[in-house]
Write an enzyme that holds these catalytic residues in place. Sequence first.
Site, PDB file in Angstrom:
ATOM      1  N   ASP A  94      76.190 -52.954 -25.989  1.00 11.25           N
ATOM      2  CA  ASP A  94      77.569 -52.466 -25.934  1.00 11.25           C
ATOM      3  C   ASP A  94      77.892 -51.719 -24.655  1.00 11.25           C
ATOM      4  O   ASP A  94      78.818 -50.915 -24.612  1.00 11.25           O
ATOM      5  CB  ASP A  94      77.812 -51.553 -27.144  1.00 11.25           C
ATOM      6  CG  ASP A  94      76.769 -50.448 -27.231  1.00 11.25           C
ATOM      7  OD1 ASP A  94      76.077 -50.189 -26.230  1.00 11.25           O
ATOM      8  OD2 ASP A  94      76.641 -49.838 -28.314  1.00 11.25           O
ATOM      9  N   GLU A 116      72.374 -58.304 -30.373  1.00  9.21           N
ATOM     10  CA  GLU A 116      72.866 -57.079 -31.029  1.00  9.21           C
ATOM     11  C   GLU A 116      74.373 -57.175 -31.270  1.00  9.21           C
ATOM     12  O   GLU A 116      75.139 -56.233 -31.027  1.00  9.21           O
ATOM     13  CB  GLU A 116      72.524 -55.818 -30.224  1.00  9.21           C
ATOM     14  CG  GLU A 116      72.461 -54.555 -31.062  1.00  9.21           C
ATOM     15  CD  GLU A 116      72.101 -53.319 -30.259  1.00  9.21           C
ATOM     16  OE1 GLU A 116      70.900 -53.019 -30.160  1.00  9.21           O
ATOM     17  OE2 GLU A 116      73.015 -52.670 -29.702  1.00  9.21           O
ATOM     18  N   GLU A 130      81.750 -47.870 -26.144  1.00  8.65           N
ATOM     19  CA  GLU A 130      80.839 -48.906 -26.653  1.00  8.65           C
ATOM     20  C   GLU A 130      81.429 -49.747 -27.779  1.00  8.65           C
ATOM     21  O   GLU A 130      81.179 -50.946 -27.858  1.00  8.65           O
ATOM     22  CB  GLU A 130      79.516 -48.273 -27.108  1.00  8.65           C
ATOM     23  CG  GLU A 130      78.644 -47.757 -25.972  1.00  8.65           C
ATOM     24  CD  GLU A 130      79.051 -46.383 -25.472  1.00  8.65           C
ATOM     25  OE1 GLU A 130      79.910 -45.730 -26.109  1.00  8.65           O
ATOM     26  OE2 GLU A 130      78.528 -45.964 -24.421  1.00  8.65           O
ATOM     27  N   HIS A 213      73.730 -37.805 -24.940  1.00 11.85           N
ATOM     28  CA  HIS A 213      74.330 -38.205 -23.663  1.00 11.85           C
ATOM     29  C   HIS A 213      75.675 -38.908 -23.785  1.00 11.85           C
ATOM     30  O   HIS A 213      76.241 -39.365 -22.799  1.00 11.85           O
ATOM     31  CB  HIS A 213      73.377 -39.154 -22.930  1.00 11.85           C
ATOM     32  CG  HIS A 213      73.219 -40.483 -23.600  1.00 11.85           C
ATOM     33  ND1 HIS A 213      74.138 -41.492 -23.471  1.00 11.85           N
ATOM     34  CD2 HIS A 213      72.287 -40.953 -24.447  1.00 11.85           C
ATOM     35  CE1 HIS A 213      73.764 -42.528 -24.192  1.00 11.85           C
ATOM     36  NE2 HIS A 213      72.639 -42.232 -24.799  1.00 11.85           N
ATOM     37  N   ARG A 215      79.420 -40.308 -23.910  1.00 15.61           N
ATOM     38  CA  ARG A 215      80.677 -39.947 -23.235  1.00 15.61           C
ATOM     39  C   ARG A 215      81.637 -39.190 -24.141  1.00 15.61           C
ATOM     40  O   ARG A 215      82.269 -38.234 -23.727  1.00 15.61           O
ATOM     41  CB  ARG A 215      81.378 -41.220 -22.742  1.00 15.61           C
ATOM     42  CG  ARG A 215      81.032 -41.622 -21.337  1.00 15.61           C
ATOM     43  CD  ARG A 215      81.893 -42.817 -20.905  1.00 15.61           C
ATOM     44  NE  ARG A 215      81.918 -42.967 -19.463  1.00 15.61           N
ATOM     45  CZ  ARG A 215      80.923 -43.429 -18.730  1.00 15.61           C
ATOM     46  NH1 ARG A 215      79.794 -43.789 -19.306  1.00 15.61           N
ATOM     47  NH2 ARG A 215      81.032 -43.517 -17.423  1.00 15.61           N
ATOM     48  N   HIS A 245      69.267 -36.881 -19.911  1.00 15.19           N
ATOM     49  CA  HIS A 245      69.886 -38.033 -19.240  1.00 15.19           C
ATOM     50  C   HIS A 245      70.356 -37.618 -17.850  1.00 15.19           C
ATOM     51  O   HIS A 245      70.812 -36.493 -17.652  1.00 15.19           O
ATOM     52  CB  HIS A 245      71.066 -38.483 -20.108  1.00 15.19           C
ATOM     53  CG  HIS A 245      71.672 -39.794 -19.735  1.00 15.19           C
ATOM     54  ND1 HIS A 245      72.379 -39.976 -18.574  1.00 15.19           N
ATOM     55  CD2 HIS A 245      71.701 -40.991 -20.369  1.00 15.19           C
ATOM     56  CE1 HIS A 245      72.820 -41.235 -18.507  1.00 15.19           C
ATOM     57  NE2 HIS A 245      72.410 -41.867 -19.601  1.00 15.19           N
TER      58      HIS A 245
HETATM   59  C1  UD1 Z   1      75.538 -45.986 -20.267  1.00 15.80           C
HETATM   60  C2  UD1 Z   1      76.327 -46.845 -21.249  1.00 15.80           C
HETATM   61  C3  UD1 Z   1      76.046 -46.379 -22.677  1.00 15.80           C
HETATM   62  C4  UD1 Z   1      74.555 -46.291 -22.971  1.00 15.80           C
HETATM   63  C5  UD1 Z   1      73.890 -45.437 -21.911  1.00 15.80           C
HETATM   64  C6  UD1 Z   1      72.405 -45.426 -22.107  1.00 15.80           C
HETATM   65  C7  UD1 Z   1      78.542 -47.634 -20.547  1.00 15.80           C
HETATM   66  C8  UD1 Z   1      79.957 -47.296 -20.337  1.00 15.80           C
HETATM   67  N1  UD1 Z   1      77.747 -46.650 -21.014  1.00 15.80           N
HETATM   68  O1  UD1 Z   1      76.083 -44.677 -20.349  1.00 15.80           O
HETATM   69  O2  UD1 Z   1      76.625 -47.309 -23.570  1.00 15.80           O
HETATM   70  O3  UD1 Z   1      74.363 -45.699 -24.222  1.00 15.80           O
HETATM   71  O4  UD1 Z   1      74.181 -45.990 -20.615  1.00 15.80           O
HETATM   72  O5  UD1 Z   1      71.801 -44.414 -21.375  1.00 15.80           O
HETATM   73  O6  UD1 Z   1      78.129 -48.734 -20.290  1.00 15.80           O
HETATM   74  N2  UD1 Z   1      72.694 -41.826 -13.616  1.00 15.80           N
HETATM   75  C9  UD1 Z   1      71.747 -41.671 -12.628  1.00 15.80           C
HETATM   76  N3  UD1 Z   1      70.623 -42.452 -12.683  1.00 15.80           N
HETATM   77  C10 UD1 Z   1      70.401 -43.348 -13.666  1.00 15.80           C
HETATM   78  C11 UD1 Z   1      71.362 -43.487 -14.673  1.00 15.80           C
HETATM   79  C12 UD1 Z   1      72.509 -42.729 -14.634  1.00 15.80           C
HETATM   80  O7  UD1 Z   1      71.898 -40.868 -11.729  1.00 15.80           O
HETATM   81  O8  UD1 Z   1      69.369 -44.020 -13.657  1.00 15.80           O
HETATM   82  C13 UD1 Z   1      73.918 -41.007 -13.569  1.00 15.80           C
HETATM   83  C14 UD1 Z   1      74.894 -41.466 -12.469  1.00 15.80           C
HETATM   84  O9  UD1 Z   1      75.529 -40.334 -11.919  1.00 15.80           O
HETATM   85  C15 UD1 Z   1      75.899 -42.321 -13.233  1.00 15.80           C
HETATM   86  C16 UD1 Z   1      75.967 -41.540 -14.547  1.00 15.80           C
HETATM   87  O10 UD1 Z   1      74.634 -41.123 -14.797  1.00 15.80           O
HETATM   88  O11 UD1 Z   1      77.140 -42.420 -12.593  1.00 15.80           O
HETATM   89  C17 UD1 Z   1      76.525 -42.282 -15.712  1.00 15.80           C
HETATM   90  O12 UD1 Z   1      75.934 -43.554 -15.890  1.00 15.80           O
HETATM   91  P1  UD1 Z   1      76.734 -44.695 -16.713  1.00 15.80           P
HETATM   92  O13 UD1 Z   1      75.893 -45.908 -16.740  1.00 15.80           O
HETATM   93  O14 UD1 Z   1      78.103 -44.784 -16.213  1.00 15.80           O
HETATM   94  O15 UD1 Z   1      76.911 -44.082 -18.150  1.00 15.80           O
HETATM   95  P2  UD1 Z   1      75.878 -43.592 -19.220  1.00 15.80           P
HETATM   96  O16 UD1 Z   1      76.438 -42.338 -19.784  1.00 15.80           O
HETATM   97  O17 UD1 Z   1      74.527 -43.626 -18.683  1.00 15.80           O
HETATM   98  N1  UDP Z   2      64.157 -43.542 -24.006  1.00 10.88           N
HETATM   99  C1  UDP Z   2      63.204 -43.489 -22.984  1.00 10.88           C
HETATM  100  N2  UDP Z   2      63.063 -42.315 -22.295  1.00 10.88           N
HETATM  101  C2  UDP Z   2      63.818 -41.218 -22.549  1.00 10.88           C
HETATM  102  C3  UDP Z   2      64.812 -41.297 -23.567  1.00 10.88           C
HETATM  103  C4  UDP Z   2      64.956 -42.483 -24.269  1.00 10.88           C
HETATM  104  O1  UDP Z   2      62.485 -44.460 -22.732  1.00 10.88           O
HETATM  105  O2  UDP Z   2      63.633 -40.195 -21.886  1.00 10.88           O
HETATM  106  C5  UDP Z   2      64.342 -44.828 -24.724  1.00 10.88           C
HETATM  107  C6  UDP Z   2      64.448 -44.749 -26.242  1.00 10.88           C
HETATM  108  O3  UDP Z   2      63.183 -44.898 -26.863  1.00 10.88           O
HETATM  109  C7  UDP Z   2      65.379 -45.903 -26.579  1.00 10.88           C
HETATM  110  C8  UDP Z   2      66.271 -45.992 -25.372  1.00 10.88           C
HETATM  111  O4  UDP Z   2      65.588 -45.333 -24.311  1.00 10.88           O
HETATM  112  O5  UDP Z   2      64.684 -47.142 -26.674  1.00 10.88           O
HETATM  113  C9  UDP Z   2      67.583 -45.317 -25.659  1.00 10.88           C
HETATM  114  O6  UDP Z   2      68.311 -45.184 -24.492  1.00 10.88           O
HETATM  115  P1  UDP Z   2      69.592 -44.294 -24.355  1.00 10.88           P
HETATM  116  O7  UDP Z   2      69.485 -43.117 -25.257  1.00 10.88           O
HETATM  117  O8  UDP Z   2      69.756 -44.055 -22.903  1.00 10.88           O
HETATM  118  O9  UDP Z   2      70.760 -45.270 -24.802  1.00 10.88           O
HETATM  119  P2  UDP Z   2      71.430 -45.615 -26.203  1.00 10.88           P
HETATM  120  O10 UDP Z   2      70.369 -46.058 -27.141  1.00 10.88           O
HETATM  121  O11 UDP Z   2      72.145 -44.394 -26.659  1.00 10.88           O
HETATM  122  O12 UDP Z   2      72.380 -46.697 -25.837  1.00 10.88           O
END
Ligand code: UD1
Ligand code: UDP
Length: 373
Positions: A94, A116, A130, A213, A215, A245
């Site tokens: 999602d 999924e 999502e 984490h 939004r 995160h």
């Molecule tokens: C995204 C997904 C969410 C998922 C989550 C898992 C969307 C809109 N959201 O949210 O569905 O649950 O990933 O974690 O698709 N950042 C870093 N390094 C990284 C990753 C993120 O610096 O490796 C920071 C960056 O500043 C980035 C921000 O996190 O701009 C947000 O990342 P983004 O992918 O937009 O949203 P998530 O909240 O991670």
């Molecule tokens: N996870 C990980 N390291 C972490 C936190 C989570 O490997 O520090 C794994 C967790 O076991 C799960 C996935 O990442 O499989 C979940 O990711 P996240 O919480 O970023 O996204 P969401 O599931 O909310 O979309």
Amino acid sequence: MRALVLFGTRPEAIKLAPVIKELKRRGRKPQVCVTAQHREMLDQVLRLFEIRPDWDLGIMRPDQSLFQITTRGLGAIEGVLEAARPELVLVQGDTTTAFVGALAAFYRKIGVGHIEAGLRSGDKLAPFPEEMNRRLADELSDWLFAPTEKAKANLLREGFPKERIFVTGNTVIDALLWMAERLKAPAAQARLERKFAELGLDPEKRLILVTAHRRESFDRLGAICQGLRLIAENNRDVELVYPVHLNPRVQGPVRRALQGLERVHLLEPLDYEAFVWLMSRAYLILTDSGGLQEEAPSLGKPVLVMRERTERPEALAAGTAKLVGLDPQEIFQEAQRLLSDPAEYAKMARAVNPFGDGHAAERIVAILEEQLS
Ligand code: UD1
Ligand code: UDP
């Protein structure tokens, strides 16, 4: 079958790794494209599962907006589809990458498989964005791989033809069981014990693992942290471990609220191996993550879900997860109940597998082989 597997974030990578592995095992030579909507958190997974993308679109920017992910992602995928010429694009879950991946494939009239499919919270704004991402990805898809019967029922209710829906289990359980097996090696155990001793974790204390984490919860992170603080202050035999995160909108409020508190460990995101090890060591899990709600029941760990609603009701029905919302007192009291009442704890700490049996990827690839030859 010329499949292109397309993803961008940590959870998609974890959940697609078993599918990529299975495609390779059957000699299907999948092409892999990452938008890299995540960078460091994605790379941790790519390294661990030894996935080398054919295309890395590098779209992540600090504090990126949904508009940026969507436009940069969609724009960059066009060229990849032109070069790769797949007959099938596989997307997962999602995220915005999953949605734009499905949209891009549709624009080029390429078949889409959505892994999924069919999860629904029923609220367009939670989880945000999502819930809409996955509904849109479902609409754009030709093969809908529903993890559970409930997800299939959601799709049928919305009018998707039953011939396009396949119940496969969730591939996250494939990844989890693979990792749990790998962690049985005494060398891995010793390595991780050492790592966490270095981080100052006390093996004598009960461990509460935390992630948050989402939004839609950004403006409530203070409340979540207040609940966590109450747990830490009122339980000297407990440690909270929270790999934070990398989103600056999460890092800022969480570190401001909890940094330096006794019995609270704020860590960098952990690689999947270390994280699964911690889950298996945890007494209790507090989270707003989708993936953790699916993994924890398999490990027999109670989960308190810090959200108002969930699109994964299966663990609630099984009694191993509970929605506790975002109120600090509620979070504290529910955690306290499990910390102090062994009967309540035992009721929730049962290993159940509502999300899969570890063979989802095999089923998905077998179905695609049958249909695409
Ligand atoms: C995204 C997904 C969410 C998922 C989550 C898992 C969307 C809109 N959201 O949210 O569905 O649950 O990933 O974690 O698709 N950042 C870093 N390094 C990284 C990753 C993120 O610096 O490796 C920071 C960056 O500043 C980035 C921000 O996190 O701009 C947000 O990342 P983004 O992918 O937009 O949203 P998530 O909240 O991670
Ligand atoms: N996870 C990980 N390291 C972490 C936190 C989570 O490997 O520090 C794994 C967790 O076991 C799960 C996935 O990442 O499989 C979940 O990711 P996240 O919480 O970023 O996204 P969401 O599931 O909310 O979309």
